[in-house]
Design an enzyme around this catalytic site. Structure first.
Site, PDB file in Angstrom:
ATOM      1  N   PHE A  13       1.651   0.697  11.164  1.00  0.00           N
ATOM      2  CA  PHE A  13       2.494   1.327  12.185  1.00  0.00           C
ATOM      3  C   PHE A  13       2.547   2.851  11.989  1.00  0.00           C
ATOM      4  O   PHE A  13       2.026   3.619  12.821  1.00  0.00           O
ATOM      5  CB  PHE A  13       3.877   0.660  12.117  1.00  0.00           C
ATOM      6  N   ASP A  33      -7.629   1.056   4.623  1.00  0.00           N
ATOM      7  CA  ASP A  33      -6.683  -0.041   4.879  1.00  0.00           C
ATOM      8  C   ASP A  33      -7.407  -1.370   4.648  1.00  0.00           C
ATOM      9  O   ASP A  33      -8.610  -1.473   4.879  1.00  0.00           O
ATOM     10  CB  ASP A  33      -6.195   0.027   6.340  1.00  0.00           C
ATOM     11  N   GLY A  38      -1.755  -4.309   8.748  1.00  0.00           N
ATOM     12  CA  GLY A  38      -2.198  -3.383   9.804  1.00  0.00           C
ATOM     13  C   GLY A  38      -2.974  -4.114  10.882  1.00  0.00           C
ATOM     14  O   GLY A  38      -3.304  -5.294  10.742  1.00  0.00           O
ATOM     15  N   LEU A  73       0.380   5.588   2.133  1.00  0.00           N
ATOM     16  CA  LEU A  73       1.304   4.736   2.904  1.00  0.00           C
ATOM     17  C   LEU A  73       1.040   3.252   2.691  1.00  0.00           C
ATOM     18  O   LEU A  73       1.784   2.421   3.222  1.00  0.00           O
ATOM     19  CB  LEU A  73       1.162   5.042   4.413  1.00  0.00           C
ATOM     20  N   ARG A 106      -8.520  13.611 -10.016  1.00  0.00           N
ATOM     21  CA  ARG A 106      -9.956  13.910 -10.171  1.00  0.00           C
ATOM     22  C   ARG A 106     -10.421  14.977  -9.184  1.00  0.00           C
ATOM     23  O   ARG A 106     -11.183  15.867  -9.524  1.00  0.00           O
ATOM     24  CB  ARG A 106     -10.784  12.627  -9.994  1.00  0.00           C
ATOM     25  N   TYR A 145       9.641  -4.906  -3.786  1.00  0.00           N
ATOM     26  CA  TYR A 145       9.487  -3.698  -2.959  1.00  0.00           C
ATOM     27  C   TYR A 145      10.316  -2.563  -3.548  1.00  0.00           C
ATOM     28  O   TYR A 145       9.801  -1.473  -3.811  1.00  0.00           O
ATOM     29  CB  TYR A 145       9.935  -4.034  -1.542  1.00  0.00           C
ATOM     30  N   TYR A 159       2.905  12.119 -13.110  1.00  0.00           N
ATOM     31  CA  TYR A 159       1.603  12.779 -12.894  1.00  0.00           C
ATOM     32  C   TYR A 159       1.809  14.272 -12.677  1.00  0.00           C
ATOM     33  O   TYR A 159       0.980  15.089 -13.060  1.00  0.00           O
ATOM     34  CB  TYR A 159       0.857  12.157 -11.696  1.00  0.00           C
TER      35      TYR A 159
HETATM   36  P1  NAD Z   1       2.948  -1.379   7.959  1.00  0.00           P
HETATM   37  O1  NAD Z   1       3.080  -2.700   7.279  1.00  0.00           O
HETATM   38  O2  NAD Z   1       2.796  -1.353   9.437  1.00  0.00           O
HETATM   39  O3  NAD Z   1       1.730  -0.552   7.348  1.00  0.00           O
HETATM   40  C1  NAD Z   1       1.307  -0.671   6.026  1.00  0.00           C
HETATM   41  C2  NAD Z   1      -0.219  -0.597   6.014  1.00  0.00           C
HETATM   42  O4  NAD Z   1      -0.682  -0.683   4.662  1.00  0.00           O
HETATM   43  C3  NAD Z   1      -0.868  -1.750   6.768  1.00  0.00           C
HETATM   44  O5  NAD Z   1      -1.864  -1.276   7.634  1.00  0.00           O
HETATM   45  C4  NAD Z   1      -1.482  -2.607   5.664  1.00  0.00           C
HETATM   46  O6  NAD Z   1      -2.602  -3.356   6.089  1.00  0.00           O
HETATM   47  C5  NAD Z   1      -1.805  -1.556   4.628  1.00  0.00           C
HETATM   48  N1  NAD Z   1      -1.923  -2.101   3.277  1.00  0.00           N
HETATM   49  C6  NAD Z   1      -1.057  -2.923   2.636  1.00  0.00           C
HETATM   50  N2  NAD Z   1      -1.503  -3.199   1.410  1.00  0.00           N
HETATM   51  C7  NAD Z   1      -2.673  -2.522   1.254  1.00  0.00           C
HETATM   52  C8  NAD Z   1      -3.610  -2.400   0.199  1.00  0.00           C
HETATM   53  N3  NAD Z   1      -3.442  -3.056  -0.960  1.00  0.00           N
HETATM   54  N4  NAD Z   1      -4.698  -1.616   0.389  1.00  0.00           N
HETATM   55  C9  NAD Z   1      -4.887  -0.960   1.560  1.00  0.00           C
HETATM   56  N5  NAD Z   1      -4.044  -1.041   2.600  1.00  0.00           N
HETATM   57  C10 NAD Z   1      -2.940  -1.814   2.448  1.00  0.00           C
HETATM   58  O7  NAD Z   1       4.205  -0.513   7.511  1.00  0.00           O
HETATM   59  P2  NAD Z   1       4.735   0.920   8.006  1.00  0.00           P
HETATM   60  O8  NAD Z   1       6.047   0.727   8.657  1.00  0.00           O
HETATM   61  O9  NAD Z   1       3.675   1.649   8.708  1.00  0.00           O
HETATM   62  O10 NAD Z   1       5.022   1.614   6.602  1.00  0.00           O
HETATM   63  C11 NAD Z   1       4.131   2.566   6.033  1.00  0.00           C
HETATM   64  C12 NAD Z   1       4.686   3.033   4.693  1.00  0.00           C
HETATM   65  O11 NAD Z   1       5.983   3.619   4.889  1.00  0.00           O
HETATM   66  C13 NAD Z   1       4.865   1.913   3.672  1.00  0.00           C
HETATM   67  O12 NAD Z   1       4.522   2.396   2.401  1.00  0.00           O
HETATM   68  C14 NAD Z   1       6.350   1.611   3.720  1.00  0.00           C
HETATM   69  O13 NAD Z   1       6.829   1.103   2.505  1.00  0.00           O
HETATM   70  C15 NAD Z   1       6.933   2.979   4.050  1.00  0.00           C
HETATM   71  N6  NAD Z   1       8.241   2.857   4.734  1.00  0.00           N
HETATM   72  C16 NAD Z   1       8.303   2.494   6.045  1.00  0.00           C
HETATM   73  C17 NAD Z   1       9.542   2.354   6.643  1.00  0.00           C
HETATM   74  C18 NAD Z   1       9.686   1.983   8.101  1.00  0.00           C
HETATM   75  O14 NAD Z   1      10.834   1.844   8.574  1.00  0.00           O
HETATM   76  N7  NAD Z   1       8.638   1.860   8.877  1.00  0.00           N
HETATM   77  C19 NAD Z   1      10.711   2.565   5.899  1.00  0.00           C
HETATM   78  C20 NAD Z   1      10.594   2.898   4.559  1.00  0.00           C
HETATM   79  C21 NAD Z   1       9.348   3.062   3.987  1.00  0.00           C
END
Ligand code: NAD
Ligand code: UDP
Length: 317
Positions: A13, A33, A38, A73, A106, A145, A159
């Site tokens: 998203f 991704d 996703g 993300l 790196r 989480y 880091y």
């Molecule tokens: P989302 O689930 O739509 O997107 C997460 C993406 O990460 C997905 O496309 C998924 O396929 C990919 N992904 C997951 N595990 C992976 C891996 N091991 N390797 C590669 N890709 C991987 O969630 P979002 O709402 O877009 O959130 C994005 C980030 O923002 C996340 O880290 C989330 O924790 C953080 N966040 C979002 C919110 C919110 O309200 N949307 C709030 C707090 C934090």
């Protein structure tokens, strides 16, 4: 000057909005991704752009690329998804973040971590300021989480201390908008889909718990501003909309905008569900000159238009 920027979780998203925005600003984007949560649909319009590259990869495994900046993300954000494979959720935050930090080290890239308001757990300080340490259950259903993201923040800071990396940490509060998965179980997408189908709106508990909802465009502005701050600004910085609503108010607003026949149906409150959540954004205002501009009703209208289109494309949703 055109930068090369890695966005992990770029098909999700927020990641998909970020990729689009970075391309619009003239950068080259490497979207990484594994499609865990996703959707290809989110990036399909970007695939024709010669400055956009998609790499299907799980960040829990090392990655070798060259870039100027990294936005990390990758991590499922919806409680249903992150709780369905909790071990993987901890791994993506700890092993995945370590890999991305190693990559940044790196190649000498700046790296931004998408952290979360969940680091505050079920907060006893309200609204939440960055110096509040939180109230987190280390062994509950949300721990994979919450603790995963807390450990990722530790890794980013260490880091910085140990390897002098240019790091940035943003703590994201509930964000919504187009490109959310229609069935990801988060409250905004659930309520809109239910309202559009005239099905009961599933309010958990009595609906008195609060959240503060930020529209995605505002959030992406915050990310970009944070990445361009001087080196000594590392965060963590709260990014979110400080207008707080109860979940029942959100349900009523969605029913009103969609003119739906849906009624509210109450379900048990999930374990450890935070009772209230609202960001103190003083630091973002001072250090980023950032504050949200989109009101909830306006953002909901855009989001409802998106989900209506989605349902026209696929009435079985
Ligand atoms: P989302 O689930 O739509 O997107 C997460 C993406 O990460 C997905 O496309 C998924 O396929 C990919 N992904 C997951 N595990 C992976 C891996 N091991 N390797 C590669 N890709 C991987 O969630 P979002 O709402 O877009 O959130 C994005 C980030 O923002 C996340 O880290 C989330 O924790 C953080 N966040 C979002 C919110 C919110 O309200 N949307 C709030 C707090 C934090
Ligand atoms: N919620 C709800 N009905 C739903 C989905 C969620 O009442 O169909 C509630 C949930 O219990 C929480 C709030 O809405 O109090 C926000 O839930 P979400 O899963 O979007 O994210 P959270 O902020 O809990 O991580």
């Amino acid at each position: 000057m055109r930068k090369t920027i890695i966005v992990t979780g770029g098909a999700g998203f927020l990641g998909s909005h970020l990729c689009k925005r970075l391309l619009d600003e003239g950068n080259e984007v490497l979207c990484v991704d594994n499609f865990y949560t996703g959707q290809k649909r989110n990036i399909v319009q970007l695939l024709d752009n010669p400055y956009f590259e998609f790499i299907r990869h799980d960040i829990c495994f090392p990655l070798y690329l060259e870039a100027d900046e990294i936005y990390n993300l990758a991590c499922p954000a919806s409680p249903i998804h992150y709780q369905s494979d909790p071990v993987q959720t901890t791994k993506v935050n700890v092993n995945g973040s370590t890999n991305m930090l190693g990559l940044a080290k790196r190649i000498g890239a700046r790296i931004l971590q998408a952290s979360t308001s969940e680091v505050y757990g079920d907060p006893s300080v309200h609204p939440q300021t960055e110096d509040y340490w939180g109230n987190v259950n280390p062994v509950g259903p949300r721990s994979c989480y919450d603790e995963g993201k807390r450990c990722a923040e530790t890794l980013f800071m260490d880091y910085r201390k140990q390897h002098h990396l240019g790091i940035k940490i943003v703590r994201i509060f509930n964000t919504y908008g187009p490109n959310m998965h229609p069935h990801d179980g988060r409250v905004v997408s659930n309520f809109i889909m239910q309202a559009l189908k005239n099905e009961p709106i599933t309010v958990y508990g009595e609906g008195n718990q609060t959240r503060s909802f930020c529209y995605c465009d505002d959030m992406i502005d915050g990310f970009i501003k944070m990445m361009s701050t001087p080196d000594d600004i590392t965060g963590p910085i709260n990014i979110g909309n400080p207008n707080e609503f109860t979940i029942k108010q959100l349900a009523e607003e969605v029913i009103d905008i969609t003119n739906s026949k849906s009624v509210i149906k109450y379900h048990p409150l999930p374990q450890d569900d935070p009772k209230q959540r609202c960001p103190d954004i003083t630091r973002a205002k001072q250090q980023l000159q950032w504050q949200p501009t989109v009101e909830l009703r306006q953002g909901l209208i855009h989001t409802i238009e998106y989900f209506s289109e989605l349902m026209k494309e696929d009435p079985t949703l």
